[in-house]
Design an enzyme around this catalytic site. Structure first.
Site, mmCIF file in Angstrom:
data_model
loop_
_atom_site.group_PDB
_atom_site.id
_atom_site.type_symbol
_atom_site.label_atom_id
_atom_site.label_comp_id
_atom_site.label_asym_id
_atom_site.label_seq_id
_atom_site.Cartn_x
_atom_site.Cartn_y
_atom_site.Cartn_z
ATOM 1 N N LYS A 13 -1.068 -11.405 -4.922
ATOM 2 C CA LYS A 13 0.276 -10.828 -4.752
ATOM 3 C C LYS A 13 0.652 -10.746 -3.265
ATOM 4 C CE LYS A 13 -0.918 -6.958 -6.696
ATOM 5 N NZ LYS A 13 -2.348 -7.234 -6.942
ATOM 6 N N ARG A 85 2.586 1.098 -10.293
ATOM 7 C CA ARG A 85 1.297 0.836 -10.928
ATOM 8 C C ARG A 85 1.056 1.749 -12.124
ATOM 9 N NH1 ARG A 85 -1.439 -1.284 -5.820
ATOM 10 N NH2 ARG A 85 -3.523 -1.917 -6.401
ATOM 11 N N ARG A 168 -11.504 -0.953 -9.981
ATOM 12 C CA ARG A 168 -10.072 -1.186 -9.756
ATOM 13 C C ARG A 168 -9.494 -2.025 -10.886
ATOM 14 N NH1 ARG A 168 -10.373 -3.714 -4.079
ATOM 15 N NH2 ARG A 168 -8.154 -4.071 -4.263
HETATM 16 P P1 ADP Z 1 -3.702 -9.099 -3.972
HETATM 17 O O1 ADP Z 1 -2.652 -8.781 -2.930
HETATM 18 O O2 ADP Z 1 -3.120 -9.411 -5.318
HETATM 19 O O3 ADP Z 1 -4.781 -8.043 -4.058
HETATM 20 P P2 ADP Z 1 -4.501 -11.227 -2.102
HETATM 21 O O4 ADP Z 1 -3.209 -11.932 -1.834
HETATM 22 O O5 ADP Z 1 -5.029 -10.355 -1.019
HETATM 23 O O6 ADP Z 1 -4.437 -10.429 -3.525
HETATM 24 O O7 ADP Z 1 -5.585 -12.345 -2.473
HETATM 25 C C1 ADP Z 1 -6.961 -12.015 -2.746
HETATM 26 C C2 ADP Z 1 -7.882 -13.057 -2.112
HETATM 27 O O8 ADP Z 1 -7.716 -14.307 -2.789
HETATM 28 C C3 ADP Z 1 -7.592 -13.331 -0.631
HETATM 29 O O9 ADP Z 1 -8.816 -13.539 0.035
HETATM 30 C C4 ADP Z 1 -6.719 -14.593 -0.642
HETATM 31 O O10 ADP Z 1 -6.902 -15.358 0.539
HETATM 32 C C5 ADP Z 1 -7.237 -15.330 -1.880
HETATM 33 N N1 ADP Z 1 -6.176 -16.028 -2.624
HETATM 34 C C6 ADP Z 1 -4.879 -15.640 -2.788
HETATM 35 N N2 ADP Z 1 -4.217 -16.520 -3.580
HETATM 36 C C7 ADP Z 1 -5.129 -17.470 -3.929
HETATM 37 C C8 ADP Z 1 -5.059 -18.645 -4.748
HETATM 38 N N3 ADP Z 1 -3.925 -19.012 -5.366
HETATM 39 N N4 ADP Z 1 -6.196 -19.371 -4.889
HETATM 40 C C9 ADP Z 1 -7.342 -19.002 -4.280
HETATM 41 N N5 ADP Z 1 -7.468 -17.916 -3.492
HETATM 42 C C10 ADP Z 1 -6.377 -17.155 -3.324
HETATM 43 P P1 AMP Z 2 -3.975 -2.704 -2.856
HETATM 44 O O1 AMP Z 2 -3.922 -2.961 -1.382
HETATM 45 O O2 AMP Z 2 -2.657 -2.948 -3.537
HETATM 46 O O3 AMP Z 2 -5.123 -3.408 -3.527
HETATM 47 O O4 AMP Z 2 -4.228 -1.138 -3.034
HETATM 48 C C1 AMP Z 2 -5.408 -0.540 -2.524
HETATM 49 C C2 AMP Z 2 -5.561 0.870 -3.089
HETATM 50 O O5 AMP Z 2 -4.462 1.695 -2.669
HETATM 51 C C3 AMP Z 2 -5.566 0.973 -4.620
HETATM 52 O O6 AMP Z 2 -6.839 0.734 -5.183
HETATM 53 C C4 AMP Z 2 -5.100 2.433 -4.827
HETATM 54 O O7 AMP Z 2 -6.154 3.342 -4.564
HETATM 55 C C5 AMP Z 2 -4.070 2.596 -3.701
HETATM 56 N N1 AMP Z 2 -2.697 2.226 -4.151
HETATM 57 C C6 AMP Z 2 -1.930 1.205 -3.707
HETATM 58 N N2 AMP Z 2 -0.738 1.176 -4.343
HETATM 59 C C7 AMP Z 2 -0.765 2.205 -5.221
HETATM 60 C C8 AMP Z 2 0.139 2.703 -6.201
HETATM 61 N N3 AMP Z 2 1.346 2.124 -6.415
HETATM 62 N N4 AMP Z 2 -0.223 3.788 -6.920
HETATM 63 C C9 AMP Z 2 -1.405 4.395 -6.729
HETATM 64 N N5 AMP Z 2 -2.315 3.977 -5.845
HETATM 65 C C10 AMP Z 2 -2.012 2.880 -5.095
#
Ligand code: ADP
Ligand code: AMP
Length: 210
Positions: A13, A85, A168
């Site tokens: 995302k 969320r 998570r």
């Molecule tokens: P989210 O914001 O949903 O938690 P991230 O954008 O941080 O996820 O992505 C999680 C990990 O996966 C990061 O290390 C990113 O570089 C990698 N990643 C993101 N999109 C892809 C994809 N389409 N294919 C492979 N790896 C990806």
């Molecule tokens: P993220 O960076 O989106 O993976 O979020 C990291 C952590 O922040 C999550 O595991 C939650 O503990 C907290 N968090 C982020 N967004 C929310 C939300 N909308 N509601 C509750 N907790 C959140």
């Protein structure tokens, strides 16, 4: 335009929100980033949130809702990444948008399985200075373990350790998946295959917005 990106942790995302927000000139609002910023600045809110984040639990709705309320006052065109969320957050979000005479255009559901998410998160590395996100295999920095933008040494997020990630994911299934239905009923939900390569996912989103 106002978009929401929903999906499990590690679905990509943040990666897509960064690309699409730059292309379409939208504000990328990540509640996770905002909470981590609060934590870095040692605000009362950040310290309270840490108790939950460290365990992979959700931060209480009222804290997150206050953050979002504040930020959308000055940013009316955005991609909301990681919020809402819970159903309560979704209802509160609708209420605040209504008060500002705004509405959501589309909600993208990043669909992906748990094992792929674990692979992605265990390899995720972030820059502690600018927040840029890398992956040890899928998105390597140009120089070993250093940020391309500022040369800072990359780190692994505390909550990206496997046992926390598994929790998570569980929290996502129980508390966030019901939110998908909430937007489906409003005919706003678009499901995308988030297991595809990053460029493919970007193209699918852009295409859906045409
Ligand atoms: P989210 O914001 O949903 O938690 P991230 O954008 O941080 O996820 O992505 C999680 C990990 O996966 C990061 O290390 C990113 O570089 C990698 N990643 C993101 N999109 C892809 C994809 N389409 N294919 C492979 N790896 C990806
Ligand atoms: P993220 O960076 O989106 O993976 O979020 C990291 C952590 O922040 C999550 O595991 C939650 O503990 C907290 N968090 C982020 N967004 C929310 C939300 N909308 N509601 C509750 N907790 C959140």
């Amino acid at each position: 335009m106002r978009l929401i990106f929903i999906g499990p942790p590690g679905a990509g995302k943040g990666t897509q929100a960064k690309i699409i927000s730059e292309r379409l000139n939208l504000k990328h609002i990540s509640t996770g980033d905002l909470l981590r910023e609060n934590l870095q600045n040692k605000t009362a809110l950040g310290l309270k949130a840490k108790e939950y984040m460290d365990k992979g639990e959700l931060v209480p709705d009222n804290l997150v809702i206050e953050i979002v309320k504040e930020v959308i006052k000055t940013n009316k065109n955005f991609i909301m990444d990681g919020f809402p969320r819970t159903i309560n957050q979704a209802i509160a979000f609708d209420e605040m948008l209504k008060n500002l005479s705004l509405s959501i255009d589309k909600v993208f559901y990043f669909s992906i399985g748990e094992e792929e998410v674990i692979k992605r998160i265990s390899g995720r590395r972030v820059c502690p200075k600018c927040g840029a996100v890398y992956h040890v295999i899928y998105k390597k920095p140009k120089n070993d373990e250093m940020c391309d933008f500022d040369g800072e040494k990359l780190i692994q997020r505390d909550d990206d350790k496997e046992e926390v990630v598994r929790n998570r994911f569980k929290v996502y299934v129980t508390q966030t998946e019901p939110v998908l239905n909430y937007y489906k009923e409003k005919s706003l939900l678009i499901e995308i295959d988030a297991s595809l390569a990053p460029e493919k996912v970007t193209n699918i989103i852009i295409e859906a917005l045409r």
